[in-house]
Scaffold this active site. Structure first.
Site, short mmCIF file in Angstrom:
data_model
loop_
_atom_site.label_atom_id
_atom_site.label_comp_id
_atom_site.label_asym_id
_atom_site.label_seq_id
_atom_site.Cartn_x
_atom_site.Cartn_y
_atom_site.Cartn_z
N ARG A 138 0.85 -1.29 0.09
CA ARG A 138 0.16 -0.05 -0.01
C ARG A 138 0.82 1.19 -0.10
O ARG A 138 0.41 2.39 -0.36
CB ARG A 138 -0.95 -0.11 1.20
CG ARG A 138 -1.93 1.13 1.23
CD ARG A 138 -2.76 1.14 2.25
NE ARG A 138 -2.65 0.49 3.64
CZ ARG A 138 -2.41 1.24 4.71
NH1 ARG A 138 -2.11 2.82 4.53
NH2 ARG A 138 -2.01 0.77 5.66
N TYR B 149 -13.72 15.62 -18.29
CA TYR B 149 -14.36 14.12 -18.24
C TYR B 149 -15.45 14.34 -17.16
O TYR B 149 -15.12 14.77 -16.15
CB TYR B 149 -13.08 13.41 -17.80
CG TYR B 149 -13.55 12.04 -17.34
CD1 TYR B 149 -14.43 11.08 -18.33
CD2 TYR B 149 -13.18 11.43 -16.22
CE1 TYR B 149 -14.67 9.84 -17.76
CE2 TYR B 149 -13.62 10.44 -15.66
CZ TYR B 149 -14.16 9.46 -16.51
OH TYR B 149 -14.64 8.29 -16.21
N ASP C 133 -4.68 16.91 -16.61
CA ASP C 133 -5.13 15.57 -17.21
C ASP C 133 -4.45 15.77 -18.59
O ASP C 133 -5.09 16.21 -19.34
CB ASP C 133 -6.61 15.70 -17.27
CG ASP C 133 -7.21 14.09 -17.89
OD1 ASP C 133 -6.27 13.21 -18.10
OD2 ASP C 133 -8.38 13.90 -17.54
N LYS D 298 -5.72 3.77 -20.18
CA LYS D 298 -5.99 4.26 -21.55
C LYS D 298 -4.49 4.08 -22.37
O LYS D 298 -4.06 2.88 -22.08
CB LYS D 298 -6.31 5.83 -21.79
CG LYS D 298 -7.57 6.01 -20.69
CD LYS D 298 -8.66 5.36 -20.95
CE LYS D 298 -10.12 5.68 -20.15
NZ LYS D 298 -9.82 5.96 -18.75
#
Length: 394
Positions: free
Chosen positions: A54, A107, A179, A204
């Site tokens: 983590r 988005y 982004d 992506k």
């Protein structure tokens, strides 16, 4: 600085924990330490890789090294998804009473963070028209701490003047977060224009095979350390196998992106004068209202285009149903072409009123060109548009 193709193969050389040519998968939740001193250090080392997955993992470190060099930043870190990257960064950087500026064309998940999440924590937001640099300045307040930008935007392919926004933000002690998912660092590097932080839905193009959900944030080591502290609390950790797959995808990014660029451009040119299409949104077209700005900021225009059907919602749905090669599916960046109706997809995140305010036409199809043969894709979309033109044309 080496070229992109060399970077994706060798940028992680200094963090490879073994001499294996293909890196091992460190499928472990935790790591041991040889003594108390090393254990104590590993427990607090920002973005470490040998305490607890983590907190960090060798597979994470390798991906981060490659992305940081591609984006020309000091450091990077990975998360479980693109939305985890965005939300973790925002939660790390703003507090109750702060103000955040975002874009109206963005988005849907980013829009939902702005409209639905941040106000619950006492953070005020303003969304502006990204095509007007002055709109960012008019939205500034003494409490503005963060400006979120996305260029090209999803799904309208609008362009933000990154340098203008960065200079404005720095003059008011605000942080900029961009982004860069649609462009990829091969087509655009926001930090070259003064942007502070860059994030990707690595699901992506960075991964490129539609088989991983991942996110990445890149910036200065100091800022990434702060975001990492929040990430250890939110727990949006990327699994070692997914990090390994993401690294494998990154190795071929410079081979894939030119093909996506070429296919996207060819499709935009083929459809721009079709009677079933009222407008093609693609910054590589000379008639795009921000083509000159896009040409200054980008070295390629990407594989995503917005196809606005003249017949509105019904025509968009019919067009999707006629496509042979492009699958009706969310996401983008894999070898297969994907097409989606944003209004249908975002109705679960935003109201119709919020979608309308974002400026997304109800007849818009977002087409993400894959790596198929260009002639086959062009023939397919023209046949679909021809089928729709009989009932819906301009």
């Amino acid at each position: 600085m080496p070229g992109n193709s060399t970077t994706v193969v060798h940028a992680d050389d200094n963090v490879r924990p073994s001499h294996a040519v293909a890196p091992p998968i460190y499928q472990t939740a935790t790591f041991s330490a040889e003594d108390a001193e090393r254990f104590a250090y590993a427990a607090v080392e920002p973005r470490g890789q040998d305490f607890y997955t983590r907190f960090g993992n060798p597979n994470h470190a390798q991906v981060a090294a490659v992305v940081a060099q591609l984006e020309n930043t000091e450091a990077a870190m990975v998360t479980a998804s693109g939305m985890a990257a965005l939300s973790t960064a925002v939660l790390a950087l703003v507090s109750a009473g702060d103000h955040v500026i975002g874009q109206t064309s963005t988005y849907g998940g980013t829009g939902s963070v702005l409209l639905n999440l941040l106000p619950r924590f006492g953070v005020s937001i303003t969304q502006v028209d990204q095509t007007d640099p002055g709109a960012f300045e008019r939205a500034l307040t003494p409490q503005t701490r963060l400006i979120l930008v996305e260029s090209p935007s999803n799904p309208l392919l609008q362009i933000t003047d990154l340098r203008a926004v960065a200079e404005l933000a720095h003059s008011h002690n605000a942080v900029t977060l961009a982004d860069n998912t649609f462009a990829t660092p091969l087509n655009q590097r926001p930090t070259d224009f003064g942007i502070d932080l860059v994030w990707h839905s690595a699901t992506k193009y960075l991964n490129g095979h539609s088989d991983v959900s991942a996110g990445v944030i890149a910036g200065t080591a100091e800022t990434l350390d702060k975001i990492w502290e929040t990430a250890t609390l939110t727990g949006a950790v990327l699994g070692p196998i997914d990090a390994w797959l993401l690294l494998r995808g990154l190795r071929t990014l410079p081979l894939r992106v030119p093909r996506h660029n070429a296919n996207g451009h060819a499709l935009a040119e083929a459809l721009q004068d079709h009677p079933a299409v009222s407008r093609v949104h693609y910054p590589g077209l000379p008639d795009h209202p921000q083509h000159a700005l896009a040409s200054r900021q980008m070295s390629g225009f990407g594989g995503v285009l917005g196809i606005e059907l003249a017949g509105g919602y019904d025509a968009a749905d019919e067009f999707l149903g006629q496509l042979r090669y492009a699958r009706r599916s969310a996401s983008l960046g894999g070898p297969e072409s994907l097409a989606v109706h944003p209004v249908s997809m975002w109705r679960g995140m935003l109201s119709d009123e919020q979608i309308a305010e974002s400026g997304v036409p109800f007849g818009l199809v977002r087409f993400a060109a894959g790596t198929e043969d260009t002639a086959d894709l062009v023939s397919d979309v023209l046949a679909a548009a021809d089928a729709v033109a009989g009932r819906h044309s301009r």
